[in-house]
Design a protein around this motif. Structure first.
Motif, short mmCIF file in Angstrom:
data_model
loop_
_atom_site.label_atom_id
_atom_site.label_comp_id
_atom_site.label_asym_id
_atom_site.label_seq_id
_atom_site.Cartn_x
_atom_site.Cartn_y
_atom_site.Cartn_z
N TYR A 15 -42.18 104.51 95.79
CA TYR A 15 -40.97 104.43 96.61
C TYR A 15 -41.29 103.70 97.92
O TYR A 15 -42.33 103.94 98.51
CB TYR A 15 -40.47 105.84 96.95
N GLN A 53 -36.84 110.03 108.12
CA GLN A 53 -37.72 110.17 106.95
C GLN A 53 -39.14 110.49 107.39
O GLN A 53 -39.71 109.76 108.20
CB GLN A 53 -37.77 108.85 106.15
N ASP A 57 -40.93 112.98 102.59
CA ASP A 57 -39.71 112.44 101.97
C ASP A 57 -40.05 111.22 101.12
O ASP A 57 -39.50 111.05 100.03
CB ASP A 57 -38.69 112.06 103.05
N THR A 60 -41.91 112.50 98.07
CA THR A 60 -41.00 113.19 97.14
C THR A 60 -40.28 112.19 96.24
O THR A 60 -40.14 112.40 95.03
CB THR A 60 -39.98 114.03 97.94
N GLU A 61 -39.82 111.09 96.84
CA GLU A 61 -39.11 110.07 96.03
C GLU A 61 -40.04 109.49 94.97
O GLU A 61 -39.64 109.30 93.81
CB GLU A 61 -38.54 108.96 96.93
N LYS A 64 -40.60 112.09 92.19
CA LYS A 64 -39.47 112.25 91.25
C LYS A 64 -39.52 111.17 90.17
O LYS A 64 -39.29 111.46 88.99
CB LYS A 64 -38.14 112.15 92.02
N LYS A 101 -39.52 120.38 97.90
CA LYS A 101 -38.43 119.43 97.65
C LYS A 101 -38.24 119.14 96.16
O LYS A 101 -37.13 118.89 95.72
CB LYS A 101 -38.70 118.12 98.39
#
Ligand code: UT7
Length: 331
Positions: A15, A53, A57, A60-61, A64, A101
């Motif tokens: 990300y 951010q 964060d 986490t992206e 995922k 998260k």
């Protein structure tokens, strides 16, 4: 406890924040040019996180995407390691924030600090915990919000870094040899060539410390350059020997993305220019995220094919360095 030999990467993700900062944008901030930056580093642009951010964060992206790629649920994770030098805060670990998260409630979590070498070190730590049978599935993340501790008045450093995150899901089993043996090293006597001296227990936060700019990353670029080339070249050779793999068998070399001239120098010494992977032009140096992001990109753009042997190498503050070899097992 049963000893498991093979540990494989079953999914990757990455990300980068939306905002792009180009070399031309930097021309308006410091005394530099697109020509200087591109010819000396290979960089054209980098991504910068928004003020709201934090590193977790970004991580986490990336996580995922890696979980979807691996086809597993976050609750199947036993372990999360986040390699970072820009944690959300001193504690709790950034890994704990990521856990919350993504809902990985069965995982234990910690951060690993090896500066730009962090992702390779974390990959090795997770691999060994799986190989010895202690855990079955692990998530390894390299994530950085470098923009928070860059001195935007220092043209020698502010042009070099970007924000981003990469992640890999590791699991016991898989076809082929999986993640093989790593070679890693450190030399703390050279710490002051690349560091952020202020803000910790050595130079705690104070008006004086901030007035001296000790909260910013400092680097003696030329010295770092020389060590980076030597250490990464040597560690690739050592990792190949350790795993009884020849340089000709490696289909793809993924080095830390710090400077195209460093990468070219390694490629020349090892005679691997035709197989070296680089994306430094788009993301600049994202420290511990760089290797993770490049691995994900190489996996997704079709560079890596099932059965390919891949060599990776890193170098960073500490100094820290290392290399490893893996057999790519995803189709
Ligand atoms: O991820 C951890 C590892 N980090 C690295 O591996 C980074 C390693 N180092 C490098 O990549 C390079 O040393 C740099 C890209 C940081 C610098 O490149 P260099 O070719 O080593 O340049 P230099 O520091 O020797 O500076 C050459 C000149 C200097 O001017 P004078 O003294 O020759 O007049 C600098 O002031 O370039 C000047 N300079 C700049 N000019 C325009 C330094 N930064 C800039 C700039 N724009 N941004």
């Amino acid at each position: 406890m049963q000893s498991i030999r093979t540990v494989s990467i079953i999914g990757t993700g990455s990300y980068v924040p939306e905002k792009v900062l180009t070399n031309h944008d930097l021309e308006k901030i410091v005394d530099t040019t697109d020509e200087w930056i591109h010819s000396r580093t290979g960089m054209r642009e980098r991504h910068i996180a928004s003020p709201d951010q934090a590193t977790s964060d970004l991580g986490t992206e990336a996580a995922k995407v890696a979980l979807i790629d691996a086809g597993i649920d976050a609750e199947e994770l036993d372990l999360i390691i986040v390699a970072t030098l820009s944690p959300d805060m001193f504690f709790p670990s950034t890994a704990c924030f990521v856990q919350d998260k993504i809902g990985a409630k069965n995982a234990f979590c910690y951060d690993l600090g090896a500066a730009c070498s962090g992702f390779l070190f974390a990959l090795d730590a997770a691999k060994n915990q799986i190989a010895c049978g202690a855990v079955k599935t692990a998530l390894v993340i390299g994530a950085e919000k470098m923009s928070t501790f860059i001195d935007w008045k220092d043209r020698g450093t502010c042009i070099l870094f970007g924000d981003g995150a990469g992640a890999a899901v590791l699991q016991a089993g898989g076809e082929g040899r999986g993640i093989m043996q790593s070679v890693m090293g450190s030399d703390g006597s050279l710490a002051d060539l690349l560091w952020t001296p202020g803000g910790g227990s050595r130079n705690p936060i104070s008006h004086e410390m901030i007035d001296q700019g000790m909260q910013y990353l400092k680097m003696k670029g030329r010295d770092v350059f020389k060590y980076a080339v030597n250490r990464m070249t040597e560690s690739v050779i050592q990792a190949l020997e350790k795993n009884e793999v020849s340089v000709d068998e490696i289909k793809c070399f993924i080095p830390h993305q710090a400077n195209i001239r460093i990468i070219d120098a390694i490629a020349k010494r090892l005679n691997i220019a035709d197989r070296i992977y680089t994306n430094v032009e788009k993301y600049a140096n994202t420290s511990s995220a760089a290797l993770a992001m490049a691995l994900d990109e190489a996996a997704k753009d079709g560079t890596l094919k099932k059965g390919d042997l891949v060599a990776m190498t890193v170098f960073g503050g500490g100094f820290t360095w290392g290399a490893n070899v893996l057999e790519w097992s995803k189709s």
